[in-house]
Design an enzyme around this catalytic site. Structure first.
Site, PDB file in Angstrom:
ATOM      1  N   HIS A  64       0.820  -1.224   0.000  1.00  0.00           N
ATOM      2  CA  HIS A  64       0.000   0.000   0.000  1.00  0.00           C
ATOM      3  C   HIS A  64       0.854   1.275   0.000  1.00  0.00           C
ATOM      4  O   HIS A  64       0.717   2.104  -0.908  1.00  0.00           O
ATOM      5  CB  HIS A  64      -1.003  -0.048   1.161  1.00  0.00           C
ATOM      6  CG  HIS A  64      -1.614   1.267   1.505  1.00  0.00           C
ATOM      7  ND1 HIS A  64      -2.473   1.932   0.657  1.00  0.00           N
ATOM      8  CD2 HIS A  64      -1.474   2.075   2.600  1.00  0.00           C
ATOM      9  CE1 HIS A  64      -2.842   3.080   1.229  1.00  0.00           C
ATOM     10  NE2 HIS A  64      -2.239   3.183   2.403  1.00  0.00           N
ATOM     11  N   HIS A  89       4.122   6.950   5.293  1.00  0.00           N
ATOM     12  CA  HIS A  89       2.925   7.613   5.805  1.00  0.00           C
ATOM     13  C   HIS A  89       2.149   6.840   6.863  1.00  0.00           C
ATOM     14  O   HIS A  89       1.459   7.422   7.677  1.00  0.00           O
ATOM     15  CB  HIS A  89       2.014   8.079   4.663  1.00  0.00           C
ATOM     16  CG  HIS A  89       1.094   7.013   4.140  1.00  0.00           C
ATOM     17  ND1 HIS A  89       1.434   6.171   3.125  1.00  0.00           N
ATOM     18  CD2 HIS A  89      -0.163   6.656   4.509  1.00  0.00           C
ATOM     19  CE1 HIS A  89       0.427   5.349   2.868  1.00  0.00           C
ATOM     20  NE2 HIS A  89      -0.553   5.616   3.706  1.00  0.00           N
ATOM     21  N   GLU A  93       1.725   5.568  12.624  1.00  0.00           N
ATOM     22  CA  GLU A  93       0.381   5.204  13.068  1.00  0.00           C
ATOM     23  C   GLU A  93       0.302   3.722  13.448  1.00  0.00           C
ATOM     24  O   GLU A  93      -0.246   3.369  14.473  1.00  0.00           O
ATOM     25  CB  GLU A  93      -0.598   5.504  11.913  1.00  0.00           C
ATOM     26  CG  GLU A  93      -2.038   5.382  12.298  1.00  0.00           C
ATOM     27  CD  GLU A  93      -2.540   6.661  12.972  1.00  0.00           C
ATOM     28  OE1 GLU A  93      -3.699   6.657  13.370  1.00  0.00           O
ATOM     29  OE2 GLU A  93      -1.759   7.635  13.098  1.00  0.00           O
ATOM     30  N   ASP A  94       0.884   2.874  12.609  1.00  0.00           N
ATOM     31  CA  ASP A  94       0.615   1.442  12.722  1.00  0.00           C
ATOM     32  C   ASP A  94       1.726   0.608  13.352  1.00  0.00           C
ATOM     33  O   ASP A  94       1.540  -0.573  13.594  1.00  0.00           O
ATOM     34  CB  ASP A  94       0.367   0.847  11.320  1.00  0.00           C
ATOM     35  CG  ASP A  94      -0.831   1.492  10.649  1.00  0.00           C
ATOM     36  OD1 ASP A  94      -1.611   2.144  11.358  1.00  0.00           O
ATOM     37  OD2 ASP A  94      -0.971   1.334   9.430  1.00  0.00           O
ATOM     38  N   ASP A 154      -3.267   8.510  -0.933  1.00  0.00           N
ATOM     39  CA  ASP A 154      -3.550   7.447   0.031  1.00  0.00           C
ATOM     40  C   ASP A 154      -5.020   7.024  -0.069  1.00  0.00           C
ATOM     41  O   ASP A 154      -5.364   5.851  -0.193  1.00  0.00           O
ATOM     42  CB  ASP A 154      -3.223   7.997   1.430  1.00  0.00           C
ATOM     43  CG  ASP A 154      -3.460   6.986   2.537  1.00  0.00           C
ATOM     44  OD1 ASP A 154      -3.381   5.763   2.259  1.00  0.00           O
ATOM     45  OD2 ASP A 154      -3.713   7.418   3.683  1.00  0.00           O
ATOM     46  N   ASP A 274     -25.159  10.469 -25.548  1.00  0.00           N
ATOM     47  CA  ASP A 274     -24.958  10.837 -26.930  1.00  0.00           C
ATOM     48  C   ASP A 274     -23.992  11.997 -27.088  1.00  0.00           C
ATOM     49  O   ASP A 274     -23.627  12.361 -28.190  1.00  0.00           O
ATOM     50  CB  ASP A 274     -26.304  11.272 -27.549  1.00  0.00           C
ATOM     51  CG  ASP A 274     -26.812  10.195 -28.473  1.00  0.00           C
ATOM     52  OD1 ASP A 274     -26.109   9.174 -28.591  1.00  0.00           O
ATOM     53  OD2 ASP A 274     -27.891  10.372 -29.054  1.00  0.00           O
TER      54      ASP A 274
END
Ligand code: MN
Length: 739
Positions: A64, A89, A93-94, A154, A274
């Site tokens: 990712h 990024h 956070e993770d 992201d 159209d």
């Protein structure tokens, strides 16, 4: 073979490395050594940190961030710094990696951007929390727009890979994307990304409609291509003959844009589907761009009838997100409409990549100030501390989609304003000081009300006066974030100043009572139902609070004590005489029901602080010694009365609907005073509407005037009619009821 991060298989790690090499190749060569080093370290760090994480689909998580970096580089056109930040990024956070680590490893600049990205991460279930968060990120945006661009990349990747998510999660992510990210992409000129986001949103929210449109598009595809081929054939010949370097591309309309048109314009699907669209992109040197585009336009319209109102010249005046292009619609073979965009390669890149591409061409014939303008506007909105985050977010969204109009200064300088902006907004856009002291405004040499709504092409001249300053009314005459923020700040400052006067008055009075201000003021404020001492000071200063009431206070050994047994006896409005002096003998008291019962008429009177008329929303307030007073719900005293003496407030309703006369005072402001105005106002009211004027005074200065009219009306409808017709009079800017 480097060591394999635990949690990944060898082939997964190889695949990640392959993706990384693809990213490196996409970056503009040659990369300098620092960038190369940073990219490699970001890859190693991310690989290790995310090694044990997997996405919902089962693939290693680190795919990712690499893909987000690739979108930044390939689809948005950002450089190596942004790619490094994108790789990092989600790390803070993770995983166990901290912000400190990033700053130590990569320096402050990258640290700063990653910090901004970290703050913005995640979905927020509470809207205010989400808004608060978003506001934080926007303050980073004004420092470095890359934060928001990476965040959009992201979100785009998360949307592209949303399928494995449970449906309810998809719906909430789609809603958030629709609310903020798609508009933001639009505002930053990332049209392709915006359309893709909106297509995915539609696919999630209305899968059946989406599929239906998609299917119809595929069915007609061949036929459409054939038509376009025929249409462009003569055009191509002509362009070749003239030696143009160009390409022509068919422009498939996005599914969501078709859907929106069907929904908004209520036209059948076939009519839109159209609609053929092509883009002609020219490769010409910068100085020939404009003339080349118009030459192509004239060639095109020699053979095909254009629809004049569909001509849009975004080359002479680009959109405020930097978009430049010449648009037209012509009637093609078989009477079908063909939408055509004419632009150069440079314009095309800006249109595709927005903000980021704009930087690349910074020095070439661009309108840098347009961005600066927009960023300024955001800064001003962020400065407006009076707004709560949700209000801010909604203002910001309006700003994202606002269309713009073009107006000119007296010297002929172009200024871009949002549609709906007023003359007073313009004054603040020029300079805060000019805004503060605007006393009159001329449009195309004619005086107009300050709340005048700007039109495209207006030439605006602001006349200032050093004695002029903002008042509450100005908030009703402005729409832009900047002007409103500045006016609010000014009003707050002046309230503060006035409060200081109020404080001095109170201090003097208390001295006479041998009381110390600091020791007692909070108790006093509380006793009289004020939320803060500032509010009390302010009311004293503007004489809404009479210091006479201090006598009610119970004092024990030099201190105010809260009366526990005794209820406060009087209120601010208690001292009024029981019948309104404004009403003559011939005027009948209207009948009112109080607390659900028809009240005896001698028991109540209309409050003179707000002069209610039949039709106004009202309440009854039981005074201790002056009977019952009827106030308007929006009487300036109402909040105070209800908050402090709620037990004395009763519901009240008009019983009379007939002809009872009440006196009301109107305040009028406008421009271009002189004898004409008084005459117009009196004529309108007396002769035109047959209403009695009790008094009228108008005071003018430098083309701006303020006036007071006291009238006798029977009910609210009549009053509203007066206000409406006065507002329509020439030279009148505002009419409102006093108090
Ligand atoms: Mn992410």
């Amino acid at each position: 073979m480097p060591h394999i991060a635990s949690g990944l298989t060898e082939s997964e790690q190889l695949a990640l490395q392959r993706e990384f090499r693809r990213l490196m190749k996409a970056l503009p060569a040659p990369l300098d050594e620092t960038d190369k080093k940073n990219l490699k370290r970001a890859f190693d760090l991310g690989l290790e940190a995310h090694a044990k994480q997997r996405r919902k689909s089962g693939e290693p998580y680190f795919f990712h961030p690499i893909e987000v970096a690739r979108i930044c580089v390939v689809e948005i056109g950002l450089g190596p710094t942004a790619a490094v930040c994108a790789l990092l990024h989600d790390v803070v956070e993770d995983t166990d990696v901290t912000m400190e680590d990033i700053k130590n490893e990569f320096g402050d600049k990258i640290g700063h951007i990653v910090d901004g990205l970290t703050k913005l991460d995640g979905l927020y279930n509470v809207p205010s929390e989400q808004a608060e968060n978003f506001k934080k990120v926007l303050s980073t945006l004004v420092e470095d727009v890359r934060v928001v661009l990476i965040k959009i990349a992201d979100r785009l990747h998360n949307m592209r890979t949303i399928a494995p998510m449970p449906k309810h999660k998809q719906l909430s992510i789609a809603a958030e994307t629709d609310y903020i990210y798609a508009p933001l992409a639009h505002r930053l000129g990332l049209y392709n990304i915006k359309s893709e986001l909106q297509d995915i949103i539609l696919r999630i929210q209305e899968p059946e409609t989406y599929e239906e449109i998609e299917q119809k598009l595929t069915e007609g595809d061949l036929q459409r291509k054939r038509y376009i081929r025929e249409f462009i054939k003569p055009l191509k010949e002509k362009l070749d003959e003239l030696g143009f370097d160009y390409r022509i591309v068919g422009r498939p309309k996005s599914i969501s844009s078709i859907y929106n048109k069907v929904k908004k314009k209520q036209v059948p699907f076939e009519e839109i589907y159209d609609l053929f669209a092509i883009r002609i992109i020219l490769n010409v040197p910068a100085e020939k761009e404009k003339s080349a585009c118009w030459l192509v336009y004239s060639i095109l319209t020699e053979t095909h009838q254009p629809i004049p109102e569909r001509l849009k010249d975004w080359i002479t005046t680009p959109k405020s997100n930097g978009y430049e292009s010449l648009h037209t619609t012509v009637i093609g073979p078989k009477g079908r409409f063909v939408e055509i965009q004419i632009r150069t390669e440079r314009m095309d890149e800006i249109a595709e990549r927005g903000f980021a591409a704009h930087w690349k061409y910074k020095n070439v014939n661009t309108q840098q100030y347009i961005y600066e303008n927009w960023l300024d506007n955001i800064r001003d909105m962020l400065d407006d501390t009076h707004k709560d985050a949700l209000e801010f977010l909604s203002d910001f969204r309006t700003n994202l989609y606002a269309e713009e109009l073009y107006v000119f200064t007296p010297k002929g300088d172009l200024k871009v304003m949002p549609k709906g902006a007023t003359a007073l907004d313009f004054a603040f856009a020029i300079h805060t000081d000019i805004g503060y002291h605007s006393s009159a405004i001329k449009i195309n040499n004619k005086l107009v009300p300050m709340g005048y709504k700007l039109q495209n092409g207006d030439q605006v001249e602001i006349i200032t006066n050093r004695n002029q300053k903002p008042n509450e009314e100005w908030l009703r005459m402005t729409v832009t974030g900047k002007a409103r923020a500045k006016i609010r700040t000014a009003l707050k400052d002046s309230k503060k100043k006035q409060s200081e006067d109020g404080m001095e008055k109170l201090e003097r009075k208390l001295k006479g009572m041998k009381l110390d201000l600091e020791e007692n003021v909070d108790m006093i404020a509380k006793h009289f139902g004020y939320n803060s001492r500032l509010d009390l000071y302010y009311d004293i200063a503007i004489e809404h609070f009479d210091l006479v009431h201090l006598k009610e206070l119970e004092i024990e050994s030099g201190k105010v004590v809260i009366a526990t047994r005794q209820l406060p006896r009087t209120s601010v409005t208690d001292t009024e005489p029981s019948t309104s002096p404004a009403l003559g003998k011939d005027m009948v008291q209207p009948r009112i029901s109080i607390g659900g019962e028809d009240a005896e008429q001698y028991k109540y009177a209309l409050a003179t602080c707000c002069n209610p008329v039949i039709g106004d929303d009202i309440f009854a307030y039981v005074t201790s010694n002056a009977g019952v007073k009827i106030h308007r719900i929006n009487c300036p005293n109402a909040t105070h009365l209800m908050a402090s003496y709620g037990y004395r407030v009763q519901k009240a309703e008009w019983v009379t609907s007939g002809n009872v006369q009440s006196v009301v005072n109107l305040k009028i402001t406008g421009v271009d005073s002189g004898p004409g105005v008084i005459e117009r106002v009196t004529n309108k009211i007396s002769s035109g509407l047959g209403i009695n004027i009790r008094s009228l005074s108008i005071e003018g200065r430098e083309g701006y005037f303020e006036g007071k009219v006291s009238l006798v009306v029977s009910n609210k409808n009549q009053l509203n009619m007066v206000i409406r017709s006065l507002k329509n009079l020439q030279g009148i800017s505002s009419v409102y009821r006093e108090n």
